[in-house]
Write a protein that holds these residues in place. Structure first.
Motif, mmCIF file in Angstrom:
data_model
loop_
_atom_site.group_PDB
_atom_site.id
_atom_site.type_symbol
_atom_site.label_atom_id
_atom_site.label_comp_id
_atom_site.label_asym_id
_atom_site.label_seq_id
_atom_site.Cartn_x
_atom_site.Cartn_y
_atom_site.Cartn_z
ATOM 1 N N PRO A 1 -14.814 -10.740 17.224
ATOM 2 C CA PRO A 1 -14.994 -10.212 15.860
ATOM 3 C C PRO A 1 -15.072 -8.687 15.820
ATOM 4 O O PRO A 1 -14.583 -8.066 14.878
ATOM 5 C CB PRO A 1 -16.315 -10.847 15.402
ATOM 6 C CG PRO A 1 -16.447 -12.083 16.224
ATOM 7 C CD PRO A 1 -15.859 -11.734 17.553
ATOM 8 N N VAL A 2 -15.677 -8.092 16.857
ATOM 9 C CA VAL A 2 -15.760 -6.630 16.905
ATOM 10 C C VAL A 2 -14.379 -6.039 17.158
ATOM 11 O O VAL A 2 -13.975 -5.053 16.512
ATOM 12 C CB VAL A 2 -16.753 -6.172 17.987
ATOM 13 C CG1 VAL A 2 -16.755 -4.655 18.090
ATOM 14 C CG2 VAL A 2 -18.150 -6.683 17.677
ATOM 15 N N LYS A 3 -13.643 -6.621 18.089
ATOM 16 C CA LYS A 3 -12.272 -6.135 18.355
ATOM 17 C C LYS A 3 -11.423 -6.228 17.088
ATOM 18 O O LYS A 3 -10.656 -5.316 16.783
ATOM 19 C CB LYS A 3 -11.627 -6.945 19.490
ATOM 20 C CG LYS A 3 -12.200 -6.689 20.858
ATOM 21 C CD LYS A 3 -11.253 -7.111 21.969
ATOM 22 C CE LYS A 3 -11.033 -8.612 22.014
ATOM 23 N NZ LYS A 3 -12.154 -9.333 22.618
ATOM 24 N N GLN A 4 -11.572 -7.329 16.352
ATOM 25 C CA GLN A 4 -10.798 -7.492 15.128
ATOM 26 C C GLN A 4 -11.200 -6.457 14.087
ATOM 27 O O GLN A 4 -10.354 -5.897 13.380
ATOM 28 C CB GLN A 4 -10.989 -8.900 14.566
ATOM 29 C CG GLN A 4 -10.099 -9.226 13.370
ATOM 30 C CD GLN A 4 -8.620 -9.146 13.721
ATOM 31 O OE1 GLN A 4 -8.154 -9.816 14.632
ATOM 32 N NE2 GLN A 4 -7.865 -8.317 12.993
ATOM 33 N N GLY A 5 -12.497 -6.177 13.982
ATOM 34 C CA GLY A 5 -12.963 -5.173 13.037
ATOM 35 C C GLY A 5 -12.439 -3.789 13.367
ATOM 36 O O GLY A 5 -12.036 -3.035 12.473
ATOM 37 N N VAL A 6 -12.439 -3.438 14.644
ATOM 38 C CA VAL A 6 -11.906 -2.139 15.072
ATOM 39 C C VAL A 6 -10.422 -2.047 14.747
ATOM 40 O O VAL A 6 -9.933 -1.027 14.243
ATOM 41 C CB VAL A 6 -12.158 -1.926 16.573
ATOM 42 C CG1 VAL A 6 -11.396 -0.695 17.076
ATOM 43 C CG2 VAL A 6 -13.647 -1.775 16.852
ATOM 44 N N SER A 7 -9.686 -3.111 15.045
ATOM 45 C CA SER A 7 -8.254 -3.127 14.751
ATOM 46 C C SER A 7 -8.004 -3.023 13.250
ATOM 47 O O SER A 7 -7.099 -2.288 12.814
ATOM 48 C CB SER A 7 -7.634 -4.420 15.303
ATOM 49 O OG SER A 7 -6.252 -4.474 15.030
ATOM 50 N N ASN A 8 -8.807 -3.735 12.446
ATOM 51 C CA ASN A 8 -8.673 -3.664 10.988
ATOM 52 C C ASN A 8 -8.925 -2.250 10.484
ATOM 53 O O ASN A 8 -8.188 -1.734 9.627
ATOM 54 C CB ASN A 8 -9.658 -4.620 10.320
ATOM 55 C CG ASN A 8 -9.289 -6.080 10.498
ATOM 56 O OD1 ASN A 8 -8.161 -6.416 10.868
ATOM 57 N ND2 ASN A 8 -10.241 -6.957 10.260
ATOM 58 N N PHE A 9 -9.982 -1.623 11.014
ATOM 59 C CA PHE A 9 -10.330 -0.271 10.573
ATOM 60 C C PHE A 9 -9.220 0.723 10.916
ATOM 61 O O PHE A 9 -8.838 1.561 10.089
ATOM 62 C CB PHE A 9 -11.643 0.161 11.230
ATOM 63 C CG PHE A 9 -12.068 1.560 10.874
ATOM 64 C CD1 PHE A 9 -12.712 1.820 9.671
ATOM 65 C CD2 PHE A 9 -11.806 2.615 11.731
ATOM 66 C CE1 PHE A 9 -13.104 3.108 9.336
ATOM 67 C CE2 PHE A 9 -12.187 3.910 11.406
ATOM 68 C CZ PHE A 9 -12.839 4.159 10.210
ATOM 69 N N ALA A 10 -8.698 0.644 12.133
ATOM 70 C CA ALA A 10 -7.629 1.548 12.550
ATOM 71 C C ALA A 10 -6.381 1.352 11.692
ATOM 72 O O ALA A 10 -5.724 2.319 11.285
ATOM 73 C CB ALA A 10 -7.307 1.332 14.024
ATOM 74 N N SER A 11 -6.044 0.102 11.422
ATOM 75 C CA SER A 11 -4.872 -0.190 10.600
ATOM 76 C C SER A 11 -5.053 0.334 9.185
ATOM 77 O O SER A 11 -4.137 0.937 8.598
ATOM 78 C CB SER A 11 -4.612 -1.698 10.581
ATOM 79 O OG SER A 11 -3.527 -2.016 9.728
ATOM 80 N N ASN A 12 -6.244 0.134 8.630
ATOM 81 C CA ASN A 12 -6.501 0.590 7.266
ATOM 82 C C ASN A 12 -6.457 2.114 7.179
ATOM 83 O O ASN A 12 -5.929 2.681 6.214
ATOM 84 C CB ASN A 12 -7.868 0.079 6.803
ATOM 85 C CG ASN A 12 -8.101 0.311 5.315
ATOM 86 O OD1 ASN A 12 -7.404 -0.233 4.475
ATOM 87 N ND2 ASN A 12 -9.091 1.125 4.991
ATOM 88 N N ALA B 1 -14.782 -0.249 4.220
ATOM 89 C CA ALA B 1 -13.964 0.820 4.793
ATOM 90 C C ALA B 1 -12.868 0.301 5.708
ATOM 91 O O ALA B 1 -12.323 1.048 6.516
ATOM 92 C CB ALA B 1 -14.829 1.844 5.531
ATOM 93 N N GLY B 2 -12.534 -0.974 5.555
ATOM 94 C CA GLY B 2 -11.428 -1.536 6.330
ATOM 95 C C GLY B 2 -11.842 -2.372 7.512
ATOM 96 O O GLY B 2 -10.976 -2.889 8.230
ATOM 97 N N LEU B 3 -13.139 -2.522 7.750
ATOM 98 C CA LEU B 3 -13.581 -3.384 8.849
ATOM 99 C C LEU B 3 -13.180 -4.830 8.599
ATOM 100 O O LEU B 3 -12.888 -5.577 9.543
ATOM 101 C CB LEU B 3 -15.095 -3.279 9.034
ATOM 102 C CG LEU B 3 -15.610 -1.922 9.549
ATOM 103 C CD1 LEU B 3 -17.128 -1.907 9.534
ATOM 104 C CD2 LEU B 3 -15.078 -1.643 10.955
ATOM 105 N N LEU B 4 -13.155 -5.212 7.334
ATOM 106 C CA LEU B 4 -12.662 -6.528 6.940
ATOM 107 C C LEU B 4 -11.307 -6.367 6.266
ATOM 108 O O LEU B 4 -10.897 -5.261 5.920
ATOM 109 C CB LEU B 4 -13.655 -7.212 5.996
ATOM 110 C CG LEU B 4 -15.074 -7.404 6.538
ATOM 111 C CD1 LEU B 4 -15.964 -8.073 5.493
ATOM 112 C CD2 LEU B 4 -15.063 -8.207 7.831
ATOM 113 N N ASP B 5 -10.615 -7.461 6.068
ATOM 114 C CA ASP B 5 -9.240 -7.410 5.565
ATOM 115 C C ASP B 5 -9.049 -8.366 4.391
ATOM 116 O O ASP B 5 -8.284 -9.325 4.478
ATOM 117 C CB ASP B 5 -8.269 -7.757 6.703
ATOM 118 C CG ASP B 5 -6.817 -7.594 6.308
ATOM 119 O OD1 ASP B 5 -6.542 -7.004 5.245
ATOM 120 O OD2 ASP B 5 -5.948 -8.081 7.055
ATOM 121 N N PRO B 6 -9.738 -8.109 3.268
ATOM 122 C CA PRO B 6 -9.561 -8.990 2.104
ATOM 123 C C PRO B 6 -8.159 -8.926 1.514
ATOM 124 O O PRO B 6 -7.713 -9.877 0.868
ATOM 125 C CB PRO B 6 -10.607 -8.475 1.111
ATOM 126 C CG PRO B 6 -10.852 -7.060 1.513
ATOM 127 C CD PRO B 6 -10.716 -7.043 3.001
#
Length: 256
Positions: free
Chosen positions: A75-86, A121-126
C-alpha cells in the motif's frame, strides 16, 4: 490548477526555452529513419555508456529496488507511485496544450484536480475509480507532433536508452513541471523524491523482464535499443515491424 495556468502563461512559453530546444533538436535530428530501422552512428560510445548503466544496475539499482520492494509494504509503494504520477500531471497538461490535444489536457486537468483534492494530494487515485486515466505524454512527444525527427539513437548515463529528440525532451521536462516552480522548500523536493522511489518500485515490479534484457540476452545493448525504439514508435502511433519480437535477440543468428 491556477498554478498551471500561471506557469503556462508566465514561464513555459518563453520563446528562448522552446525555440532553443527545438533548434537544438532540429539541428541534431536530421536522419529520416525507416519505421523498422534505426540510426546509431554513436554505437561505440553508446555501448560504453550501456555497459556503465548495466554495471550501475547490477551493483546499485537492482539491489536497492529489491530492498525497497521487499521492505516497503505494497500500500505504501502504491501511494508513492500514485503521488509521483499525480505530481507529473501538470507537466503533461502543458504538453497536451502544446500538442493541440485539448481532450487530453482536459482529462489530465480533471484527473489532477480530483486526485489532489479527494486523493490526499495524489496518494490515493479516485480519478481511476471514476474511469479517468492519465493521457501520458512528454516534451519529446511534443517535438514529434511538431514534426521534429527522431534522430540518432543515444544511450544516456543514468537515464538509459533515448534518441536525440527524446533526449532534448527529457532535458526540457526537467525544468518545466509547474509544481517545481511554485512549491516552496522542502515541498518542491517531494515530487522528484517520490518519482525516484517509484522508479525503484518499477524496477522491482518488472525485474524478470528487465533482467532478461540486460543479463540473459547475447547482446543486451542491441536488445535494449530494439525494445526502446519499438515501444517509443508504437506510443507515437508509428508503424512497426509486427513480425519482430522485441524480446528476441536480434543478433541470434550470429551465434548459431
Amino acid at each position: 490548477m491556477l498554478i498551471v495556468a500561471k506557469f503556462y502563461l508566465n514561464r513555459f512559453f518563453k520563446q528562448g526555452v522552446l525555440l532553443g530546444a527545438l533548434a537544438l533538436t532540429a539541428a541534431c535530428a536530421t536522419t529520416d529513419n525507416t519505421p523498422d530501422g534505426f540510426d546509431d552512428p554513436y554505437e561505440v560510445t553508446n555501448r560504453k555508456v550501456h555497459n556503465f548503466n548495466r554495471g550501475l544496475d547490477r551493483v546499485l539499482i537492482k539491489p536497492a529496488s529489491n530492498a525497497y520492494g521487499v521492505a516497503v509494504p505494497d500500500p505504501v509503494k502504491q501511494g508513492v507511485s500514485n503521488f509521483a504520477s499525480n505530481a507529473s500531471l501538470p507537466q503533461k497538461f502543458v504538453n497536451n496544450l502544446m500538442q493541440g490535444d485539448i481532450e487530453g489536457a482536459g482529462t489530465n486537468f480533471f484527473r489532477f484536480a480530483a486526485n489532489t483534492v479527494f486523493g490526499f494530494a495524489g496518494l490515493l487515485d479516485p480519478a481511476s475509480d471514476m474511469g479517468v486515466y492519465q493521457e501520458d505524454t512528454n516534451f519529446g512527444e511534443t517535438l514529434a507532433v511538431w514534426g521534429v525527427q527522431e534522430g540518432a539513437y543515444l544511450e544516456l548515463p543514468f537515464f538509459g536508452p533515448s534518441t536525440q529528440r527524446d533526449a532534448t525532451g527529457k532535458l526540457v521536462d526537467l525544468f518545466t513541471n509547474p509544481l517545481s516552480h511554485q512549491l516552496g522548500d522542502p515541498e518542491r523536493y517531494f515530487p522528484p523524491t517520490a518519482n525516484v522511489a517509484a522508479r525503484f518500485g518499477d524496477r522491482y515490479r518488472y525485474t524478470s523482464t528487465i533482467d532478461s534484457i540486460l543479463y540473459d540476452s547475447a547482446d543486451s545493448y542491441a536488445q535494449t535499443r530494439l525494445v526502446y525504439l519499438q515501444n517509443s514508435r508504437f506510443e507515437l502511433g508509428a508503424p512497426t515491424d509486427d513480425t519482430t519480437d522485441p524480446y528476441e535477440d536480434p543478433y541470434d543468428s550470429l551465434y548459431e
